[in-house]
Design a protein around this motif. Structure first.
Motif, PDB file in Angstrom:
ATOM      1  N   ILE A 146       0.460  -2.085  -5.135  1.00 59.17           N
ATOM      2  CA  ILE A 146       1.703  -2.388  -5.883  1.00 59.17           C
ATOM      3  C   ILE A 146       1.726  -3.866  -6.280  1.00 59.17           C
ATOM      4  CG2 ILE A 146       4.220  -2.485  -5.766  1.00 59.17           C
ATOM      5  CD1 ILE A 146       4.167  -0.232  -3.730  1.00 59.17           C
ATOM      6  N   SER A 147       1.264  -4.701  -5.347  1.00 60.13           N
ATOM      7  CA  SER A 147       1.328  -6.157  -5.567  1.00 60.13           C
ATOM      8  C   SER A 147       0.436  -6.617  -6.717  1.00 60.13           C
ATOM      9  CB  SER A 147       0.934  -6.878  -4.272  1.00 60.13           C
ATOM     10  OG  SER A 147      -0.245  -6.278  -3.745  1.00 60.13           O
ATOM     11  N   ASP A 148      -0.400  -5.748  -7.246  1.00 62.37           N
ATOM     12  CA  ASP A 148      -1.260  -6.111  -8.382  1.00 62.37           C
ATOM     13  C   ASP A 148      -0.622  -5.772  -9.731  1.00 62.37           C
ATOM     14  OD1 ASP A 148      -3.211  -7.209  -6.859  1.00 62.37           O
ATOM     15  OD2 ASP A 148      -4.505  -5.438  -6.831  1.00 62.37           O
ATOM     16  N   PHE A 149       0.479  -5.044  -9.733  1.00 60.99           N
ATOM     17  CA  PHE A 149       1.123  -4.702 -11.014  1.00 60.99           C
ATOM     18  C   PHE A 149       1.840  -5.939 -11.565  1.00 60.99           C
ATOM     19  CE2 PHE A 149       0.937  -0.291  -9.146  1.00 60.99           C
ATOM     20  CZ  PHE A 149       0.025   0.193 -10.074  1.00 60.99           C
ATOM     21  N   PRO A 150       1.946  -6.010 -12.911  1.00 67.10           N
ATOM     22  CA  PRO A 150       2.423  -7.249 -13.537  1.00 67.10           C
ATOM     23  C   PRO A 150       3.770  -7.759 -13.032  1.00 67.10           C
ATOM     24  CG  PRO A 150       1.711  -5.669 -15.200  1.00 67.10           C
ATOM     25  CD  PRO A 150       1.588  -4.988 -13.886  1.00 67.10           C
ATOM     26  N   MET A 151       4.681  -6.835 -12.677  1.00 66.87           N
ATOM     27  CA  MET A 151       6.014  -7.307 -12.273  1.00 66.87           C
ATOM     28  C   MET A 151       6.030  -7.861 -10.840  1.00 66.87           C
ATOM     29  SD  MET A 151       5.423  -3.969 -12.056  1.00 66.87           S
ATOM     30  CE  MET A 151       5.591  -3.498 -13.743  1.00 66.87           C
ATOM     31  N   TYR A 152       4.906  -7.734 -10.136  1.00 62.65           N
ATOM     32  CA  TYR A 152       4.844  -8.209  -8.749  1.00 62.65           C
ATOM     33  C   TYR A 152       3.789  -9.295  -8.523  1.00 62.65           C
ATOM     34  CZ  TYR A 152       7.550  -3.971  -8.059  1.00 62.65           C
ATOM     35  OH  TYR A 152       8.529  -3.017  -8.155  1.00 62.65           O
ATOM     36  N   ARG A 153       2.769  -9.370  -9.373  1.00 64.73           N
ATOM     37  CA  ARG A 153       1.607 -10.179  -9.000  1.00 64.73           C
ATOM     38  C   ARG A 153       1.875 -11.680  -8.990  1.00 64.73           C
ATOM     39  NH1 ARG A 153      -1.520  -7.820 -14.059  1.00 64.73           N
ATOM     40  NH2 ARG A 153      -0.639  -9.111 -15.689  1.00 64.73           N
ATOM     41  N   GLY A 154       3.011 -12.106  -9.560  1.00 68.53           N
ATOM     42  CA  GLY A 154       3.360 -13.527  -9.516  1.00 68.53           C
ATOM     43  C   GLY A 154       4.000 -13.959  -8.200  1.00 68.53           C
ATOM     44  N   TYR A 168       0.858  -1.189   0.000  1.00 70.21           N
ATOM     45  CA  TYR A 168       0.000   0.000   0.000  1.00 70.21           C
ATOM     46  C   TYR A 168       0.894   1.239   0.000  1.00 70.21           C
ATOM     47  CZ  TYR A 168      -4.053   2.905   1.047  1.00 70.21           C
ATOM     48  OH  TYR A 168      -5.056   3.844   0.974  1.00 70.21           O
ATOM     49  N   SER A 169       1.411   1.567  -1.200  1.00 67.74           N
ATOM     50  CA  SER A 169       2.334   2.688  -1.339  1.00 67.74           C
ATOM     51  C   SER A 169       2.417   3.046  -2.808  1.00 67.74           C
ATOM     52  CB  SER A 169       3.723   2.282  -0.816  1.00 67.74           C
ATOM     53  OG  SER A 169       4.655   3.331  -0.957  1.00 67.74           O
ATOM     54  N   PHE A 170       3.196   4.084  -3.085  1.00 64.53           N
ATOM     55  CA  PHE A 170       3.520   4.427  -4.474  1.00 64.53           C
ATOM     56  C   PHE A 170       4.500   3.373  -4.995  1.00 64.53           C
ATOM     57  CE2 PHE A 170       6.062   7.029  -7.530  1.00 64.53           C
ATOM     58  CZ  PHE A 170       5.043   7.198  -8.452  1.00 64.53           C
ATOM     59  N   VAL A 171       4.388   3.096  -6.270  1.00 63.14           N
ATOM     60  CA  VAL A 171       5.103   1.947  -6.847  1.00 63.14           C
ATOM     61  C   VAL A 171       6.629   2.046  -6.713  1.00 63.14           C
ATOM     62  CG1 VAL A 171       5.250   2.824  -9.235  1.00 63.14           C
ATOM     63  CG2 VAL A 171       4.932   0.378  -8.826  1.00 63.14           C
ATOM     64  N   ALA A 172       7.163   3.257  -6.543  1.00 62.18           N
ATOM     65  CA  ALA A 172       8.621   3.425  -6.425  1.00 62.18           C
ATOM     66  C   ALA A 172       9.186   2.654  -5.237  1.00 62.18           C
ATOM     67  CB  ALA A 172       8.975   4.909  -6.294  1.00 62.18           C
ATOM     68  N   THR A 173       8.395   2.468  -4.187  1.00 61.37           N
ATOM     69  CA  THR A 173       8.886   1.749  -3.006  1.00 61.37           C
ATOM     70  C   THR A 173       9.394   0.363  -3.420  1.00 61.37           C
ATOM     71  OG1 THR A 173       7.178   2.884  -1.710  1.00 61.37           O
ATOM     72  CG2 THR A 173       8.275   1.011  -0.663  1.00 61.37           C
ATOM     73  N   ALA A 174       8.546  -0.392  -4.110  1.00 62.11           N
ATOM     74  CA  ALA A 174       8.939  -1.754  -4.507  1.00 62.11           C
ATOM     75  C   ALA A 174       9.894  -1.737  -5.704  1.00 62.11           C
ATOM     76  CB  ALA A 174       7.692  -2.577  -4.832  1.00 62.11           C
ATOM     77  N   HIS A 175       9.717  -0.781  -6.606  1.00 66.90           N
ATOM     78  CA  HIS A 175      10.621  -0.703  -7.761  1.00 66.90           C
ATOM     79  C   HIS A 175      12.085  -0.561  -7.312  1.00 66.90           C
ATOM     80  CE1 HIS A 175       7.533  -0.817 -10.648  1.00 66.90           C
ATOM     81  NE2 HIS A 175       7.587   0.390 -11.169  1.00 66.90           N
ATOM     82  N   SER A 176      12.307   0.150  -6.212  1.00 65.06           N
ATOM     83  CA  SER A 176      13.695   0.347  -5.758  1.00 65.06           C
ATOM     84  C   SER A 176      14.325  -0.993  -5.392  1.00 65.06           C
ATOM     85  CB  SER A 176      13.745   1.309  -4.567  1.00 65.06           C
ATOM     86  OG  SER A 176      13.227   0.697  -3.399  1.00 65.06           O
TER      87      SER A 176
END
Ligand code: PLP
Length: 373
Positions: free
Chosen positions: A319-327, A84-92
């Motif tokens: 964030i967890s729903d975006f394609p690079m994370y949802r798997g 539950y954040s802006f996507v940059a958190t996980a992208h980093s």
């Protein structure tokens, strides 16, 4: 009545242009544009004084700050973080070749839930990256206790938490490192910009090397660093912005109080409250649209848009729903019920220093139902 001009969720604060001109003249005169010039050094000191922290390394933006903070602490393997954040958190994390492990949030704060962290720790876990979401402090005491028990590092994504204080001083003094964003949309902006708050001079020195390609001196490179240096232009603007920050925060506080008072009587609209901060920054005004409200969240969101009010659904999608994370196993719907519910209910209403009470009344009119279709 539909406002003449659209109202966006935020509007950047800017000082009067003529006050910026002398700073520009100084840059033109010195011809020093970047690489740790005088404005850069002055802003680092001024921010340490204003925020009540010991060491700050300025960088180009909050995302590079997160990427560099992870490099500075040599984080490997898995990192526990919030969906539950802006996507940059996980992208980093992905930019560092790290695996995000999503843990659900607390239903009151919408910050990482300390009760759920331990179950997500594996032998590969080396760090926790919580977010002080909307500037509301995480449960820093409990997170540190878990980190100490399992020998984990803690890097706070404090992109929303400029100026926030909790018991014992700045919230930025918790964890191993904290990261700020000075993006145009933030409470304190340098157009683009960011910073890493570090507890000691040695860590700041390492970060200063990392943000300058790893250079220590003309002939020595100690790490595969990046170009993360803040320019003199951005640093000069930051110095000027600091002069107006207290006034800007006061105006935000007044808008926050007005929204709260008026929305208290609207059934089905829940305002997120402070979570014990001694100084808040009123950076966002999230509401949760619950089933007792006559419209769905999305229907209210579109009704606001139809009336020229461009609120935002921060943070939907998760964030967890975006394609690079949802798997990822931790992205499973069943693992994140609280975050999922919040993402389906949230709307962040406009809040910024120049927003007038008449404009707030217009926004409230749409929510309360006596304006628009
Ligand atoms: C929680 C959070 N983390 C990181 C960032 C990235 O910061 P920046 O835009 O300065 O790169 C943002 C916002 O922009 C954010 O909201």
């Amino acid at each position: 009545m539909k406002p003449d001009k659209p109202i966006y969720v935020t509007k950047p604060s800017l000082p009067p242009l003529e006050e910026f001109v002398p700073y520009l003249q100084q840059i033109w005169h010195s011809k020093i544009l970047t690489n740790g010039g005088s404005f850069h050094q002055q802003l680092e000191q001024a921010l340490c004084d204003y925020l009540g922290v010991k060491h700050i390394a300025l960088v180009t933006n909050g995302t590079i700050a997160l990427v560099t903070a992870l490099q500075a602490l040599c984080i490997t393997g898995e990192v526990i973080t919030t969906p539950y954040s802006f996507v940059a958190t996980a992208h980093s994390l992905l930019w560092n070749g790290l695996k995000p492990v999503f843990v659900d949030v607390d239903p009151v704060t919408l910050n990482l839930d300390p009760d759920k962290i331990e179950a997500a720790i594996t032998p590969q876990t080396t760090a926790i990256m919580p977010v002080h979401c909307y500037g509301h402090p995480c449960d820093v005491g409990r997170i540190q206790k878990i980190a100490d028990t399992y020998a984990l590092k803690v890097i706070y994504d404090a992109a929303h938490a400029f100026g926030v204080q909790c018991h014992g001083g700045s919230v930025l003094n918790h964890g191993d490192l904290s990261v700020l964003s000075f993006h145009a949309t933030k409470v304190f902006n340098t157009f683009e910009g960011g910073a890493i708050i570090c507890p000691d001079a040695k860590t700041k020195q390492r970060i200063d090397h990392l943000k300058n390609f790893g250079y220590v001196d003309e002939v020595t490179v100690v790490a595969p660093g990046i170009n993360g240096k803040m320019s003199e232009f951005n640093a000069a603007l930051g110095l000027l912005q600091l002069k107006g920050i207290d006034e800007a925060l006061k105006k935000r506080q007044a808008i926050d109080a007005y929204y709260r008072k008026e929305l208290a009587r609207v059934k089905g609209i829940h305002c997120l409250s402070d979570v014990g901060e001694t100084v808040a920054n009123y950076s966002y005004f999230p509401i949760l649209v619950r089933p007792e409200y006559p419209l769905s969240r999305d229907a209210l969101f579109h009704k606001l848009q139809d009336n020229g009010i461009y609120a935002r659904r921060y943070f939907y999608p998760l964030i967890s729903d975006f394609p690079m994370y949802r798997g990822l196993a931790s992205a499973a719907q069943s693992n994140l019920p609280v975050a999922r519910k919040a993402a389906s209910e949230v709307i962040c209403l406009p809040i910024y220093p120049d927003l007038s009470i008449e404009q707030v009344d217009g926004i409230l009119g749409v929510i309360v139902g006596n304006v628009g279709a």
